[in-house]
Design a protein around this motif. Sequence first.
Motif, short mmCIF file in Angstrom:
data_model
loop_
_atom_site.label_atom_id
_atom_site.label_comp_id
_atom_site.label_asym_id
_atom_site.label_seq_id
_atom_site.Cartn_x
_atom_site.Cartn_y
_atom_site.Cartn_z
N UNK A 46 36.73 42.59 42.27
CA UNK A 46 36.48 41.42 41.45
C UNK A 46 35.01 40.99 41.48
N UNK A 47 34.33 41.24 42.61
CA UNK A 47 32.96 40.77 42.72
C UNK A 47 32.08 41.42 41.65
N UNK A 48 32.44 42.64 41.23
CA UNK A 48 31.58 43.33 40.29
C UNK A 48 32.04 43.14 38.85
N UNK A 49 33.02 42.27 38.67
CA UNK A 49 33.57 42.10 37.34
C UNK A 49 32.46 41.82 36.33
N UNK A 50 32.45 42.57 35.28
CA UNK A 50 31.48 42.33 34.22
C UNK A 50 32.18 42.59 32.91
N UNK A 51 31.75 41.90 31.89
CA UNK A 51 32.45 42.05 30.63
C UNK A 51 32.33 43.46 30.09
N UNK A 83 41.77 45.44 33.14
CA UNK A 83 42.42 44.80 34.30
C UNK A 83 41.58 44.90 35.58
N UNK A 84 40.88 46.03 35.77
CA UNK A 84 40.10 46.21 36.98
C UNK A 84 38.86 45.34 37.04
N UNK A 85 38.52 44.69 35.92
CA UNK A 85 37.30 43.88 35.90
C UNK A 85 37.60 42.40 36.07
#
Lengths: 336, 290, 478
Positions: B13-18, C388-390
Amino acid sequence: MGTEVSAQLDAAPPVKARLAPLAAVLRRRALQAVGVVLLVSTACFAIVQSLPGDIAFRIAAGRYGYDAVTASSAAAVRADLGLDQPAWQQLFGWWADVARLDLGKSLVTNADVGDELGLSLAASLQLAAAALLLACAFGTAAGAFAARHPGGLVDRATDAGVTLARAFPPFLLGLALILVFSVHLGVLPAAGHGDGGSIILPALTLAIGLAALFARVSRDTIAGILASDYVGFARTKGLSARLVYLRHVLRNAGVTLIAYLGVQALILIEGVVVIESLFGWPGLGHALVHAVFWRDLPMIQASALALALLVVAINTAADLAGLAADPRPRNRKAFQ
Amino acid sequence: MTSLSAIPTATGPATAHPSPAPGRRWRTWHSTRSLGQRLALALLALLAAFALAGPLVWPDHAVQDLSRFLETPSLAEPLGRDHLGRSVIARLAHATQLSLLLALLCVATALTAGAVAGIAAAWRGGWLDVALRGLSEALIAIPALLIVLIFSALADGALWTLYLGLALAQWVEYFRLVHARSALVLAGPAVEAAGLLGLGTVHIVRRHLWPELRPLLATMAAFGIGSSVLALSTLGFVGVGLKPPTPELGLMITEAFPFYSEAPWMSLAPVLVLAATLAGLLGLRSKETP
Amino acid sequence: MNLHVKDLTVTHRGRTLVDVPELELQPRRPVTIVGESGSGKSLLAHTIMGTLPPELTARGSLLIDGQVLDIADMANRRRLWGRTLALLPQEPVLALDPTMRVGGQVAEGFPGFPARRREARSAAGTLLKALGLGASAQAYPHTLSGGMAQRAAFAAATIGQASVLIADEPSKGLDVGARDELAALLGRHVEVGGILLTITHDLELARQLGGEVLVMRDATVVEHGPAGQVLAEPSHSYTQRLIAAEPSHWTYPWMDRTAPAAEAPRLVSGRGLAKSFGGRTLFSDLSVAVRAGERLAISGPSGCGKTTLGNILLRLTAPDVGQVSHAAELGVGRLQKLYQDPALAFPPRATLGDGFRDLLRRHRLDPARLDELLPALRLQPELLGRLPGQVSGGELQRLAVIRAMLLEPALLFADEPTSRLDLITQEETICALMEQVDRQDCALVLVTHDESLAHAVAGRRLQLGQDTSTSRLAKTPA
């Protein structure tokens, strides 16, 4: 901590339970062998059926030379192959012959196929074993070396070498080796079988391609193991790097590489066919290519069967070795 | 060291980017390729151009002129003439076209057959699954080259037997891969949830199966094209593939080899085309795929 | 002997991940660091141990055993491993070599191991026996339950007699029974004069260990003090928020709800159900009914078959014996499920928006319903453009709640929906779920290993696996 009941689980399982996976492996491979024999023999039968009407004539030509073909020699061939019966009857007869290990006589040399097969098999095994040994030794060593520092100089150099080795198909590699060692340097014989050095070039050619694959797989495997939780834990237990390698890395890498050996069997056997033809090494592949060239059906069938069953045999050996090395239940296959 | 979750580089989740908008997919696809992959693409494009345009520029591959025996390369004949006085570049262009077209056809056939059979077996199960898996178990133990060899005995190395043999030898790999992966996806919670939500077959194929299979199939197809080209030339080289005077890479190498010291360019040209094709296809693979 | 940490920082590309000016560890006084994932607590432990990944930069000094060590140089702790510093890894199932017998893996940690092989073997045998694993010395790790693997790892980590033991999330993946055993084990290390540093997100484990508690958030320690005081009367607002997030402290309007009347129609009825797995009976002759609007919790230790029972009630799994019948109103889409790992419940390579569009189109739903629900569950509409993984686990589970509730189900089966989430995220997620369940008056079957969560959510409880001998064995390594 009162779960003593659970301890019973750890007692050695009864002999029957330990033999179950062994039986499963053997059953699966035996079924596979039967399937292989059925497919190959049916395909060979189909060839006989589909060959144009003058098949007997052509075979006779192959046997006696184009000048010596007569109507009677063609008729003899036709009777030989039972070409006058209905197809389904012929197919069952064909299968029954295979099942009795009656592979017939070579249409070219008229010698018993079984006898010729024995010699070819020995020569092929000799070549395959030499290549496999070389590939294992150099490939895994290179892979293990590259895995020490993933992304490092050695790793990238190995990767480049592996890609290069794979971009050169085996027959080109063989040609290049012949040019260098036989034609230009004149140190090694290019073809033949028997005198001391004749196995070196074919084995080397075969080994280079295999070693490249081994290097890639062992690099990935060992790098993965070195980064695993259990190796990390072994280190923080206070084990020296050497002990960690000896006690944890080697065995786990072995389990994966043994499984990979089975996958390699296909590539090994394909290589054997090509390399033998190139170097005139009198093995099964050489026999098969010659038989295809001369439409020598009994010989095509026999050598193709032997080569395919060799793949099954190598896979069986790999499965059994894996079973011995890996205590975990084999509920999923490592490779497909 | 399972999860040092605070490390920003770790996935999660920390690297979540659009994710990029769909319209920009091509650009992102392009920019995520490494230098090696772009070089490989360029090399393959060059080969494809040669295979398509070459036969138009140099159409006469069969014209013999024995007076021009082993003519050295010139501007008009960039690769000289062979031992029968035929234009080497014309033969090379036709051979490249033949190899690439046949390989594409084989892979397309094998991929379609394997993927359809794999999905059908994984989805339907039952006797279809048992029968197809049994067949694939036996086929997978027979080296592809062996199958092609047996087939080439059928009709004296006619083109259609090679096509059939190669396609038959290869479909089983696609089948096994697609079957294994589809069975995994179909048994997973995402498909179970889709079933409970009443989403239909189209949704499952389009959103679950296809995105999962596409990258695998692309990688396999690249390898498949390479091994088809290789098998064709290997058969030609050992004398059981296509028959002379067909221009074919393996045959050309065999024919040119005796003249290696007088006219090395004649052997090297088909060797280079072959190695470039294989290197280009190998170079396409990204680091993650095995 | 003491362990004293001074001015410890960990940075990554200029971002500070850990900043702890001072930390003192003494024998017989366990120190526990609690906090959520991403607070830097695990990194702190690995910095002290010297097992930090090379891309992170650590600074500071470490006073241990009378000598001062530079924290930046990871290698200087290596010679202390096993003898002075020991690490109890998280997920012991993964930390044990799958191809080596447990006894050998414990023995190799004995000081001077390869030379004194025989002594090491007998020491390992004695230690394993003391931990109740005497019969497991010859076993391979895959045959052990999670709790047994944890004890084996404890033996392997402590056989070198290291005085400092660092335990990194040791209760991860353990059920309540195994966690209590673990607390007792760690307590023993303290009793014999050892130094203990435990990293955990599990407040109950922190309570059981006692000693001193440090609360970490965003790389720093926000509060510290005796365990009893910090965990009962926290002074920092974050600690207060953390403690309030424990299900036993919840008070929400959806909680006080009278049970549905006995004449409410039965949605699902299972009769005489039995299921066994791998030759072991999970349950037999079990009859369960779920009525409209009812909230039922199925709880029990790991491996007791609670998820299996839920799947049987949904008719996703067939029972060995018995029958499950569904009421007519449980047609297509009226029965929904939430999964333990929401990341697996969405197709991984399709954007969330694509999935929702398919759903809206298939059932001809008004897209405005989705636009309405997103803000109600505090979710940004931009999330729909991602894969989902993001998306974080908490956000994804709330999206799964929306996906399920869009179809206005009569029954929702939630299978450990928050077991992978931090406490505060768990509270957010359960609230979002229960508000929707309450509004739509939908029946709920919740599977959980967490008794306090079951108590907070459900009106009726079903406990499986009371017999520990059956429940303990079932733990299969993931």
